[in-house]
Write an enzyme that holds these catalytic residues in place. Structure first.
Site, PDB file in Angstrom:
ATOM      1  N   GLY A 544       0.834  -1.197   0.000  1.00  0.00           N
ATOM      2  CA  GLY A 544       0.000   0.000   0.000  1.00  0.00           C
ATOM      3  C   GLY A 544       0.862   1.238   0.000  1.00  0.00           C
ATOM      4  O   GLY A 544       2.094   1.156  -0.096  1.00  0.00           O
ATOM      5  N   GLU A 545       0.211   2.401   0.079  1.00  0.00           N
ATOM      6  CA  GLU A 545       0.922   3.671   0.031  1.00  0.00           C
ATOM      7  C   GLU A 545       1.849   3.850   1.217  1.00  0.00           C
ATOM      8  O   GLU A 545       2.902   4.456   1.119  1.00  0.00           O
ATOM      9  CB  GLU A 545      -0.106   4.805   0.005  1.00  0.00           C
ATOM     10  N   GLY A 547       2.922   1.283   3.422  1.00  0.00           N
ATOM     11  CA  GLY A 547       3.669   0.117   3.849  1.00  0.00           C
ATOM     12  C   GLY A 547       2.980  -1.110   3.300  1.00  0.00           C
ATOM     13  O   GLY A 547       2.138  -1.038   2.400  1.00  0.00           O
ATOM     14  N   SER A 548       3.319  -2.289   3.854  1.00  0.00           N
ATOM     15  CA  SER A 548       2.737  -3.494   3.285  1.00  0.00           C
ATOM     16  C   SER A 548       1.340  -3.781   3.836  1.00  0.00           C
ATOM     17  O   SER A 548       0.945  -3.280   4.881  1.00  0.00           O
ATOM     18  CB  SER A 548       3.676  -4.667   3.527  1.00  0.00           C
ATOM     19  N   VAL A 549       0.639  -4.611   3.077  1.00  0.00           N
ATOM     20  CA  VAL A 549      -0.684  -5.063   3.499  1.00  0.00           C
ATOM     21  C   VAL A 549      -0.545  -6.555   3.758  1.00  0.00           C
ATOM     22  O   VAL A 549      -0.022  -7.280   2.898  1.00  0.00           O
ATOM     23  CB  VAL A 549      -1.737  -4.817   2.389  1.00  0.00           C
ATOM     24  N   ASP A 665      -9.959   8.469  -6.291  1.00  0.00           N
ATOM     25  CA  ASP A 665      -8.975   7.505  -6.776  1.00  0.00           C
ATOM     26  C   ASP A 665      -9.676   6.239  -7.260  1.00  0.00           C
ATOM     27  O   ASP A 665      -9.221   5.129  -7.002  1.00  0.00           O
ATOM     28  CB  ASP A 665      -7.955   7.192  -5.670  1.00  0.00           C
TER      29      ASP A 665
HETATM   30  P1  AMP Z   1      -4.063  -0.514  -0.980  1.00  0.00           P
HETATM   31  O1  AMP Z   1      -3.135   0.088   0.045  1.00  0.00           O
HETATM   32  O2  AMP Z   1      -5.532  -0.376  -0.574  1.00  0.00           O
HETATM   33  O3  AMP Z   1      -3.801  -0.014  -2.333  1.00  0.00           O
HETATM   34  O4  AMP Z   1      -3.760  -2.087  -1.036  1.00  0.00           O
HETATM   35  C1  AMP Z   1      -2.625  -2.646  -1.694  1.00  0.00           C
HETATM   36  C2  AMP Z   1      -2.936  -4.064  -2.112  1.00  0.00           C
HETATM   37  O5  AMP Z   1      -3.176  -4.874  -0.944  1.00  0.00           O
HETATM   38  C3  AMP Z   1      -4.228  -4.178  -2.959  1.00  0.00           C
HETATM   39  O6  AMP Z   1      -3.952  -4.037  -4.310  1.00  0.00           O
HETATM   40  C4  AMP Z   1      -4.678  -5.593  -2.640  1.00  0.00           C
HETATM   41  O7  AMP Z   1      -3.985  -6.509  -3.411  1.00  0.00           O
HETATM   42  C5  AMP Z   1      -4.256  -5.786  -1.197  1.00  0.00           C
HETATM   43  N1  AMP Z   1      -5.365  -5.450  -0.310  1.00  0.00           N
HETATM   44  C6  AMP Z   1      -5.660  -4.222   0.213  1.00  0.00           C
HETATM   45  N2  AMP Z   1      -6.783  -4.285   1.007  1.00  0.00           N
HETATM   46  C7  AMP Z   1      -7.179  -5.584   0.965  1.00  0.00           C
HETATM   47  C8  AMP Z   1      -8.271  -6.279   1.562  1.00  0.00           C
HETATM   48  N3  AMP Z   1      -9.164  -5.651   2.359  1.00  0.00           N
HETATM   49  N4  AMP Z   1      -8.387  -7.585   1.309  1.00  0.00           N
HETATM   50  C9  AMP Z   1      -7.501  -8.216   0.493  1.00  0.00           C
HETATM   51  N5  AMP Z   1      -6.462  -7.621  -0.096  1.00  0.00           N
HETATM   52  C10 AMP Z   1      -6.299  -6.323   0.126  1.00  0.00           C
END
Ligand code: AMP
Length: 815
Positions: A544-545, A547-549, A665
């Site tokens: 994500g923006e 850090g990691s998810v 976005d």
């Molecule tokens: P984001 O910071 O929302 O852009 O998330 C980055 C990436 O993490 C996304 O492209 C998804 O692949 C994964 N991700 C984010 N939120 C979720 C979620 N609630 N469930 C599953 N994957 C997620």
């Protein structure tokens, strides 16, 4: 009533009320008592007087606040309206009112609308936390109950208060006895040097108003805040100008780096306005010597010249009118590039290394009389319109609500001394032969630039960032970084003779003001916190923006009796290295917390990791990003799937519109698939509330913008509305029907802007049904009002014969 005795440690005693009645001056009191004895009595006296304000608990978490309230409820028999005030655990100098009423604990965010002016929700804006709470003790004014008893801790911090209790330091300052002031400041019983008196002044404000130079000097050396506001919104410099004490102006600026540009939050007056209003010529002269602008503009556009004229101070009028700007050291050929356009300006600064404060000036396309200042800050390029206006038959140059200057060179010179609303002061320019030129300043005033940095004013940047301010979408190639051959979501971006007792409030109020600062700041909801121990962290599922998810589990406690439920969650980790972005991270969490819809990713809460990193916890969406799915599973995706996802995205966006929220976005990368039958909107990092009286949000700060998904009014004016979200929806549809192709291929952001301005649009993806492409084109109408609404789009993707398959699935959506 009998006076109470105060027993000191040695058994000697004095009448405590001799000290508090203020009949005796400090010097006389010192004849019979040691200073430390007096300070101790004073401290106890203050504590006694502040007993009713000890509702402040500093930085404690929400659950700790509830525990304290619970104990208070046991002690006070479930007293309705029991409360405390605390500092928000997520952002410093932001406060929360924790309140108990009818079995429920409420936590209200207290918004700082402008310096030390607060409001709760849509309630009135009040100067000082102390007065805000007092108001709510008198009346509920929209709270579930008025505030009654409080859980006791300490009084609110000095700088957030309207007034306090006059202490021995204030009294010694008012008596102008530097020796005693010095001893007080050295004593371990010294009160806070920035404490406010019952008249809402700090000791330094009083010293400045009365012109006690030695005392002011001592206070500054002992940490007095030179730029803090008194109850009238005046800084110590304003006070010198109210009291005609020109001598102290130099002390404040030279010793304390006081800011000559600091605006009174109630009127927008800077110190020279105050001096002109009072007709104090010496103050005006010395402020001008210290590079105060001579024609600054207040909130209602009033200049010191207008004030001097209105209040008939002929000598001041003459001084300002005939003021000769010091000879400028900078020349137009050092920075003016009449031939360069927006793009050229950006490129030239990039070529010169984007160093801090690097700038040039170019002509404006909008108006032949205007110019644009193109400036580097933080490796980004910002553009500010230098407008012109006729003032007293003179052509004046200005930026935003900054001062008037008769010529560009003076304006540039001013902004090389003071950032004053710009992100940084101007330091180096690119000249006509494309060499770098250091903007010369005489060294004596060099500190002033520092001052501007250390004590930034509340002036907002002049303009929303223009497209060239922004990193055009994501990477060099203008496409999101590629991984797994997929386009992943990438990081975006006060009596001449001093009285011996408390003085009456000084006659210094400015006349009524015609324009107030905006107080329409949206109240911030308190974030739902969850216990870190109930979370377990698994493998990384995305970047994500911030850090990691990661995927994880949350042991959800049942609301009733049932068993603890273990649910899958996605946890967005907030890296410490992204600390500057903490507010953005929290903004995203607050936005998500307000939303509840089947087509929007559900927010669960926020937690703090063991090493104090923040975690945003949301429902886990099993199939991940729609963009990845489109690319990786093209052959498994039927048109009917795309239709259903389109209807669901439009449905979620319809809900967002009802919540008066713009997403900003919307793109395929930000749609997550729970199953093939359920698409959900995610990533609310750029989302903003639109005002209650307007239908758009105006961006005033930079960042990284996904230009290729943006409507022309976003790019050109920073206007974001539901209609601009509709434009992005059209681009999202295009991504869907082209199975994850990057929109506009290899084109750069700036080329896309030109392409759109020329009336061109993305071509129909191969095999895309005409009916769907027609909707996309409608979304890309130049005129926002001519684009379809989300309601119409949602209806479209269900009602036409082509979409018959979506109807049944849409019925399963609760809201
Ligand atoms: P984001 O910071 O929302 O852009 O998330 C980055 C990436 O993490 C996304 O492209 C998804 O692949 C994964 N991700 C984010 N939120 C979720 C979620 N609630 N469930 C599953 N994957 C997620």
């Amino acid at each position: 009533m009998m006076d109470e005795y105060y027993d000191d440690e040695n058994g000697d005693s004095i009448y405590a009320n001799d000290l508090t009645s203020e009949l005796l001056n400090v010097q006389e009191l010192l004849k019979n008592n040691s200073l430390d004895e007096l300070l101790k009595i004073d401290r106890d006296n203050i504590r006694e007087k502040e007993k009713e304000k000890q509702w402040y608990h500093g930085r404690i978490a929400r659950d700790v606040a509830e525990d304290i309230l619970k104990k208070g409820l046991v002690k006070h028999g479930n007293m309705d309206g029991l409360f405390l005030v605390r500092e928000s655990s997520f952002s410093s100098s932001s406060f929360v009112l924790s309140l108990y009423s009818k079995g429920i604990f409420f936590h209200f965010q207290i918004n700082e609308v402008k310096s030390a002016h607060f409001s709760i929700d849509q309630g009135p804006t009040v100067h000082g936390l102390d007065r805000l709470i007092q108001n709510y003790q008198e009346q509920a004014q929209g709270l579930p109950t008025h505030l009654t008893l409080f859980c006791k801790c300490k009084p609110p911090p000095d700088e957030q208060r309207y007034s306090g209790v006059t202490n021995l330091l204030h009294r010694a300052v008012l008596e102008n006895i530097p020796e005693v002031v010095k001893q007080i400041l050295a004593s371990k019983y010294c009160p806070s040097v920035n404490a406010k008196s019952e008249w809402g002044m700090t000791a330094l404000h009083d010293a400045c108003y009365y012109g006690f130079e030695d005392v002011a000097d001592l206070l500054i050396r002992n940490g007095a805040n030179v730029n803090c506001f008194d109850k009238d919104g005046q800084t110590p410099l304003h006070r010198c100008c109210t009291g005609n004490k020109a001598g102290i102006i130099s002390i404040l600026i030279q010793e304390g780096n006081a800011n000559v540009n600091e605006r009174n939050p109630k009127s927008g007056w800077i110190p020279i306005h105050q001096a002109a209003y009072k007709g104090y010529l010496d103050c005006i002269k010395i402020l001008l010597d210290y590079h105060s602008p001579y024609l600054p503009r207040a909130d209602d556009d009033t200049t010191p010249l207008d004030l001097a004229e209105n209040y008939e101070h002929a000598d001041c009028v003459k001084e300002i009118e005939q003021f000769e700007q010091p000879k400028v050291i900078t020349h137009k050929y050092d920075w003016f590039h009449p031939e360069i356009d927006r793009q050229g300006g950006q490129k030239l600064l990039e070529l010169k290394g984007l160093r801090e404060g690097l700038f040039l000036v170019r002509s404006s396309k909008k108006n032949p009389d205007w110019h644009v200042l193109t400036l580097c800050h933080d490796q980004k390029v910002f553009n500010y319109e230098i407008k012109t206006k006729n003032y007293r038959d003179r052509h004046m140059y200005f930026i935003d609500d900054g001062p008037f200057y008769k010529c560009l060179e003076h304006l540039i010179q001013y902004y090389s001394y003071h950032a004053n609303g710009l992100p940084c002061a101007l330091s180096v320019s690119v000249n006509t032969t494309r060499e770098l030129v250091q903007i010369s300043k005489d060294d004596e005033y060099f500190n002033l630039v520092d001052t501007a940095h250390r004590f930034p004013t509340n002036v907002s940047p002049a303009l929303p960032p223009r497209p060239e301010d922004l990193d055009m979408t994501y990477s060099e190639s203008d496409n999101p970084p590629v991984s797994n051959a997929a386009h992943h979501h990438a990081p975006l971006p006060p009596s001449p003779t001093p009285p011996t007792s408390s003085p009456p409030p000084p006659p210094n109020h400015p006349p009524p003001i015609s324009k107030q600062h905006s107080i329409t700041k949206k109240p911030e909801v308190e974030l739902r916190q969850i216990d870190r121990k109930l979370l377990s962290l698994g493998k990384e599922i995305g970047q994500g923006e911030f850090g990691s998810v990661v995927k994880g589990h949350y042991k959800k406690k049942p609301t009733g009796r049932g068993k603890t439920e273990k649910i899958d969650v996605a946890i967005k980790l907030f890296h410490k290295t992204a600390i500057n972005n903490q507010e953005d991270f929290l903004k995203e969490a607050r936005t998500m917390q307000q939303l509840e819809h089947d087509c929007i990713v559900n927010f669960i809460g926020i937690a703090e990791s063991d090493n104090h990193e923040l975690m945003l916890v949301e429902e886990y969406i099993a199939m991940g990003s729609m963009l990845d799915y489109l690319i990786d599973h093209r052959e498994n995706i039927k048109k009917t799937d795309l239709y259903l996802w389109a209807a669901q995205i439009a449905y979620g966006m319809m809900y967002l519109e009802q919540q008066k929220m713009v997403h900003r976005d919307l793109a395929a990368r930000n749609i997550l698939l729970q199953s093939k039958e359920r698409a959900k909107i995610s990533d609310f990092g750029l989302s903003r509330a639109v005002g209650s009286n307007s239908d758009y949000y105006k961006a005033t700060t930079g960042g990284r913008w996904p230009i290729k998904w943006y409507a022309p009014e976003c790019v050109n004016y920073g206007h974001f509305s539901h209609a601009s979200d509709v434009w992005s929806f059209g681009v999202t549809l295009w991504e869907m029907f082209s199975y994850g192709e990057p929109p506009y291929g290899d084109m750069k952001g700036i080329e896309v802007i030109k392409f759109i301005e020329e009336g061109k649009r993305l071509a129909k993806p191969e095999n895309c049904p005409e009916i769907a492409y027609t909707q996309m084109k409608k979304c890309w109408n130049n005129e926002p009002r001519d684009r379809p609404t989300f309601k119409a789009l949602n209806t479209h993707f269900q009602s036409e014969d082509e979409y018959v398959s979506t109807r049944d699935f849409m019925k399963t959506i609760r809201k």
